[in-house]
Design an enzyme around this catalytic site. Structure first.
Site, PDB file in Angstrom:
ATOM      1  CE  LYS A 186      13.018 -41.000   4.677  1.00 22.28           C
ATOM      2  NZ  LYS A 186      13.037 -42.295   5.340  1.00 22.28           N
ATOM      3  CD  GLU A 270      13.285 -34.714   0.113  1.00 21.78           C
ATOM      4  OE1 GLU A 270      12.376 -35.275  -0.536  1.00 21.78           O
ATOM      5  OE2 GLU A 270      13.256 -34.586   1.347  1.00 21.78           O
ATOM      6  CG  ASN A 305      20.168 -34.897   9.136  1.00 20.43           C
ATOM      7  OD1 ASN A 305      19.756 -33.752   8.998  1.00 20.43           O
ATOM      8  ND2 ASN A 305      21.126 -35.404   8.379  1.00 20.43           N
ATOM      9  CD  GLU A 345       9.641 -37.300  11.061  1.00 21.61           C
ATOM     10  OE1 GLU A 345      10.539 -36.977  10.256  1.00 21.61           O
ATOM     11  OE2 GLU A 345       9.837 -37.973  12.083  1.00 21.61           O
ATOM     12  CD  GLU A 358      11.199 -39.650   7.655  1.00 21.18           C
ATOM     13  OE1 GLU A 358      11.723 -40.374   6.802  1.00 21.18           O
ATOM     14  OE2 GLU A 358      11.695 -39.447   8.773  1.00 21.18           O
ATOM     15  CG  ASN A 360       8.924 -41.822  10.953  1.00 21.19           C
ATOM     16  OD1 ASN A 360       9.665 -42.312  10.109  1.00 21.19           O
ATOM     17  ND2 ASN A 360       9.177 -40.657  11.512  1.00 21.19           N
ATOM     18  CG  PHE A 418      26.728 -30.308  18.298  1.00 21.89           C
ATOM     19  CD1 PHE A 418      26.683 -29.286  19.228  1.00 21.89           C
ATOM     20  CD2 PHE A 418      27.040 -30.000  16.984  1.00 21.89           C
ATOM     21  CE1 PHE A 418      26.934 -27.971  18.863  1.00 21.89           C
ATOM     22  CE2 PHE A 418      27.298 -28.696  16.601  1.00 21.89           C
ATOM     23  CZ  PHE A 418      27.246 -27.676  17.540  1.00 21.89           C
TER      24      PHE A 418
END
Length: 728
Positions: A186, A270, A305, A345, A358, A360, A418
Site C-alpha cells: 500500500k 493515513e 471494514n 478502490e 488501494e 487489489n 453486526f
C-alpha cells in the site's frame, strides 16, 4: 452469468482452423447467452460455427468472429470454498481440466467433488495448507497443471508464489510479480498512484516503526486516522483511531492481524475520511497494452471494514464522475503494466471527490455484480489474458445493462457486533434458485461444516433486474426463501439493510450500519403504520406452524389461543371457513390461504392478498415456536387459554449474573490472556484476546473487581459461551 444479463455478441457463429483444409469436430453446449462449453484437443484458435447444442466441423473461413481461444489443458485452483467452485465452473465451460487442493478438514468439500482431481496439502490451519507453497508446488508438479488460478485471499496477491510458478514454467492467472509487488504494497502503490496523477488520501508514505511513532504521525496528520496493513486487504489489519490511546491499541492489533493474515506486519497511517462511500472500479488489461474499466461497484455497506452488500452500478455516480474514476483506474493499471482483472478502490465524499484507496491485484469477492451488468465472464477473461490473447472488447463495447445486487451470506450472529462468527454443521440447506434472476455462488451443501479455521462466508447471493427496484425486490424474495439451519446467519441483517428507507433512497456511506443501528442490530424494525399489521402476521404465522398438522386434518373449525411474543401477550382467535383461515388479533382480522406442504421448511401464504414466505425453525411440546419472518427469527409461545392460565404458576429460571463472568462471544482461539487470579481489574480493561477467522477481538471486564479464576490460556480453542474468566 446472471440471468437477464445481455451478451455482448449474438447470432450464428463461425469457426476456423489454422491451415487450409484442416477440420476439427467440436461439441458445443450453450449454458447461457454469454457462455459456452467446448472440448478442444488442439491448440489452434477456434471459433464456433453453428447454433447451440450441435456438433460441428471447423473449417477455414475469412468470415471469422472469434468467440474464444484454446488456453490450458489443466488448471489448479489454489483456493477453497465458493471461489474455487466459481473458477471450476468456468474451466468446465472452457473445456479445461481442474485440480483442487484441500486441507484434511476439507476432504469432503464441494470444490473437491467438483474438480477433476483433488490433492490434500496439509492440516486445517491455513499456514500448513492453503498457504503452504511447498506443498502446493509439489501438487502442481505431480498433476502437471499448466496454470494456477489463486482466487482471492490466501496466495492470490503473493509475489513469491507467482515468482515460483514462473520459475517452473507454470502460468499464474493474474498479473506479473512487478504489479503484485507494486500494488500489493500500500505504501508503494500510493506513491505510484500519485505519479500516475490518481487522486490520493493525505497521509504518511513510509512504514510505521512502532506505537510511539504511530502516535506522532497520527498527531501530525490529525485525527481521525486509519491504521492499516501495508500488505493487507479484506478489512484485516485495519483500525480507525480517534486519539492517542486508540492509535496505540490499533497499532498492536493491526500489526498482529497483518502478521497472521499476510505474513507481513508493516503498517501505514493515513487520514481517515469521515462518512465516505466506498466505490471501486473493475479493470481488465492484457499483455498488449490494452486496458478497460468495466464500470463501478458500490461497496459502502460494511462492518469492521468488510463489505456486506454490494451493487452495480452505484446510485451516486453521474456519467462524468464514473468516466473520471474509470480513466484514473486504467491510468494506474497501465502505469504498472497490469495484465489481468483487477480492482481499483476509491473513497468518495459527499461532493463526489474521490481518492485512491488501494488496488487489489486479483478477482474480487463481489465480481458477480459486474458480470451481471456487462455480460462478461471475468474468470474466462483472466484465463485468456494469462495465455497471452488480447482483449476482445473496446471501451465503447462495455455496457451497463440493468442492475445487480450482491449480499454476502455469512455464518455469523448479526446481533453481536453486526456479525461474530458461528460454527457448526449445516443440518439443512436450500438455496433460493427457484426465484427468477437469482445466482448463488457457494462452496457448501447440506451437511457441510463451518469451522473456525476459515472465513465464515456461506455464499454470495446475487439478484439481477432491469432496474434497481426490481433487483432489490428479487433480493427480498431470495432472502425469504433461503433455508439455512445448523449455524447462525446474517440473513436478518441483510434483509433489513436492503429495505431500509435510507438504503432504498441510496443515502448510504461506510457508516451506514452504526448510524442506522447505533445500539447494535436488534432484528426486524417495523415502520410506523405497518407495525400492528406485521405483528398480527407474525402471530398468525406462528399459529399456522403450531397447528400445521391439526389444521390440515382436524374437523375443528375454531381455536382460542394465547400467544406470547416479546413482552406482549395476545389473545388470538383462529377460524376456518372452507379452504381459507381467519386470524383475529388485537382487533385486526386477516384472511389467509395457503398450500400446506408439511415436508417443506417454507410456508408460502397469501395474507389479505399479499404473498409471504415464512420459515419454520422449531417447535416443542410446551408451545415454544420459532419462525423466520421477513428475515428475522422470532420466538413465540402458543398456548390454549387453559394452558396460558396455568403457566402463570410456573417458576421462572433466574437469570445469570453476567457482570462477574466473561464468556467467549464466539468460537475461536485464545491469543493472549492479560490477567491471573488475584489481579485487580477495572471496568473496560482488556482481559484476553480471542482470534476468530483471522480477526482479533479484545474481551474486556464488565465491572471493576478481583479476578477469581481464569479458565483459559493462550493457544486454547474455545466455543461460543465458554467461560473464560470469573470475578469475585
Amino acid at each position: 452469468m446472471c440471468p437477464g444479463a445481455a451478451p455482448l455478441w449474438s447470432g450464428v457463429w463461425k469457426a476456423v482452423g489454422c491451415h487450409p483444409g484442416q477440420s476439427l469436430s467440436v461439441a458445443v453446449c450453450i449454458y447461457n447467452p454469454a457462455g459456452y462449453k467446448y472440448r478442444c484437443s488442439s491448440k489452434v484458435p477456434l471459433c464456433l460455427v453453428a447454433r447451440p447444442m450441435t456438433t460441428v466441423t471447423l473449417t477455414p473461413s475469412n468470415d471469422i468472429f472469434m468467440l474464444s481461444n484454446c488456453t490450458f489443458e489443466k488448471l489448479l485452483i489454489a483456493n477453497r470454498g465458493e471461489i474455487a467452485c466459481r473458477v471450476i465452473k468456468t474451466c468446465k465451460k472452457m473445456g479445461i481440466k481442474t485440480v483442487a487442493i484441500h486441507s484434511d478438514v476439507d476432504a469432503n468439500a464441494v470444490h473437491v467433488k467438483m474438480a477433476d482431481e483433488a490433492v490434500c496439502v496439509g492440516p486445517a490451519p491455513t499456514s500448513k495448507s492453503y498457504l503452504n507453497m511447498d506443498a502446493i508446488m509439489e501438487v502442481i508438479r505431480k498433476t502437471r497443471a499448466q496454470a494456477v488460478h489463486p482466487g482471492y485471499g490466501f496466495l492470490s496477491e503473493n509475489k513469491e508464489f507467482a515468482r515460483r510458478l514462473a520459475s517452473e514454467g507454470v502460468t499464474f492467472i493474474g498479473p506479473d510479480t512487478h504489479a503484485i509487488q507494486a500494488m500489493g504494497d500500500k505504501i508503494e502503490s500510493k506513491l505510484l498512484a500519485k505519479n500516475a496523477k490518481v487522486n490520493t488520501i493525505p497521509g504518511f508514505d513510509g512504514v510505521v516503526k512502532d506505537a510511539d511513532e504511530a502516535v506522532r504521525i497520527a498527531r501530525e496528520i490529525g485525527y481521525p486516522v486509519m491504521i492499516k496493513a501495508s500488505a493487507g486487504g479484506g478489512g484485516k489489519g485495519m483500525r480507525i483511531a480517534w486519539d492517542d490511546e486508540e492509535t496505540r491499541e490499533g497499532f498492536r492489533f493491526s500489526s498482529q492481524e497483518a502478521a497472521s493474515s499476510f505474513g507481513d506486519d508493516r503498517l501505514l497511517i493515513e487520514k481517515f475520511i469521515d462518512n465516505p462511500r466506498h466505490i471501486e472500479i473493475q479493470v481488465l488489461a492484457d499483455k498488449h497494452g490494452n486496458a478497460l474499466w468495466l464500470n463501478e461497484r458500490e461497496c459502502s455497506i460494511q462492518r469492521r471494514n468488510q463489505k456486506v452488500v454490494e451493487e452495480a452500478p452505484s446510485t451516486f455516480l453521474d456519467p462524468e464522475t464514473r468516466k473520471a474514476m474509470g480513466e484514473q483506474a486504467v491510468a494506474l493499471a497501465k502505469a504498472v503494466k497490469y495484465s489481468s482483472a483487477g480492482t481499483v478502490e476509491f473513497l468518495v465524499d459527499s461532493s463526489k471527490n474521490f481518492y485512491f484507496l488501494e488496488m487489489n491485484t486479483r478477482l474480487q469477492v463481489e465480481h458477480p455484480v459486474t458480470e451481471c451488468i456487462t455480460g462478461l465472464d471475468l474468470v474466462q477473461e483472466m484465463i485468456r489474458v494469462a495465455k497471452g490473447y488480447p482483449l476482445r472488447h473496446k471501451q465503447a463495447d462495455i455496457p451497463i445493462n440493468g442492475w445487480a445486487v450482491e449480499c454476502r451470506v455469512y455464518a455469523e450472529d448479526p446481533y453481536k457486533s453486526f456479525g461474530l462468527p458461528s460454527i457448526g454443521k449445516l443440518s439443512q440447506y436450500q438455496e433460493p434458485l427457484h426465484v427468477p434472476n437469482v445466482r448463488v455462488d457457494s462452496g457448501i451443501q447440506q451437511g457441510s461444516d463451518i469451522s473456525i479455521y476459515y472465513d465464515p462466508m456461506i455464499s454470495k447471493l446475487i439478484t439481477y433486474g432491469s432496474n434497481r427496484a426490481e433487483a432489490l425486490k428479487r433480493m427480498e424474495e431470495a432472502l425469504d426463501n433461503y433455508v439455512i439451519r445448523g449455524v447462525a446467519h446474517n440473513i436478518s441483517l441483510l434483509r433489513e439493510v436492503i429495505i431500509h428507507p435510507r438504503f432504498v433512497q441510496g443515502d448510504i456511506s461506510t457508516k451506514f450500519l452504526p448510524e442506522v443501528y447505533p445500539d447494535g442490530f436488534k432484528g426486524k424494525c417495523f415502520w410506523l403504520t405497518w407495525e400492528k399489521h406485521e405483528i398480527s402476521v407474525k402471530i398468525f404465522s406462528s399459529v399456522c406452524f403450531f397447528f400445521r398438522i391439526p389444521i390440515a386434518k382436524s374437523k375443528r373449525s375454531s381455536w382460542e389461543l394465547s400467544v406470547h411474543l416479546g413482552d406482549g401477550i395476545y389473545p388470538v382467535a383462529v377460524s376456518k371457513h372452507g379452504s381459507s383461515f381467519f386470524v383475529e388479533v388485537d382487533g385486526m382480522k386477516l384472511k389467509v390461504t395457503s398450500e400446506w406442504n408439511l415436508a417443506s421448511p417454507l410456508l408460502s401464504v397469501t395474507i389479505d392478498g399479499t404473498q409471504r414466505t415464512i420459515q419454520r425453525i422449531s417447535r416443542n411440546a410446551s408451545g415454544e415456536t420459532s419462525i423466520q419472518f421477513l428475515g428475522t427469527v422470532y420466538k413465540l409461545q402458543i398456548l390454549t387459554k387453559v394452558a396460558a392460565e396455568l403457566s402463570k404458576y410456573m417458576p421462572e429460571k433466574a437469570a445469570e449474573d453476567t457482570s462477574s463472568i466473561l464468556r467467549s462471544p464466539m468460537p475461536g482461539t485464545v491469543v493472549a490472556v492479560s490477567v491471573k487470579p488475584g489481579d485487580m481489574v477495572s471496568e473496560g480493561q482488556e482481559i484476553c484476546v480471542i482470534e476468530a477467522m483471522k480477526m482479533q477481538n479484545s474481551m474486556i471486564a464488565a465491572k471493576t473487581g478481583k479476578v477469581k479464576a481464569v479458565h483459559c490460556k493462550a493457544g486454547d480453542t474455545v466455543g461460543e459461551e465458554d467461560l473464560l474468566v470469573e470475578l469475585e
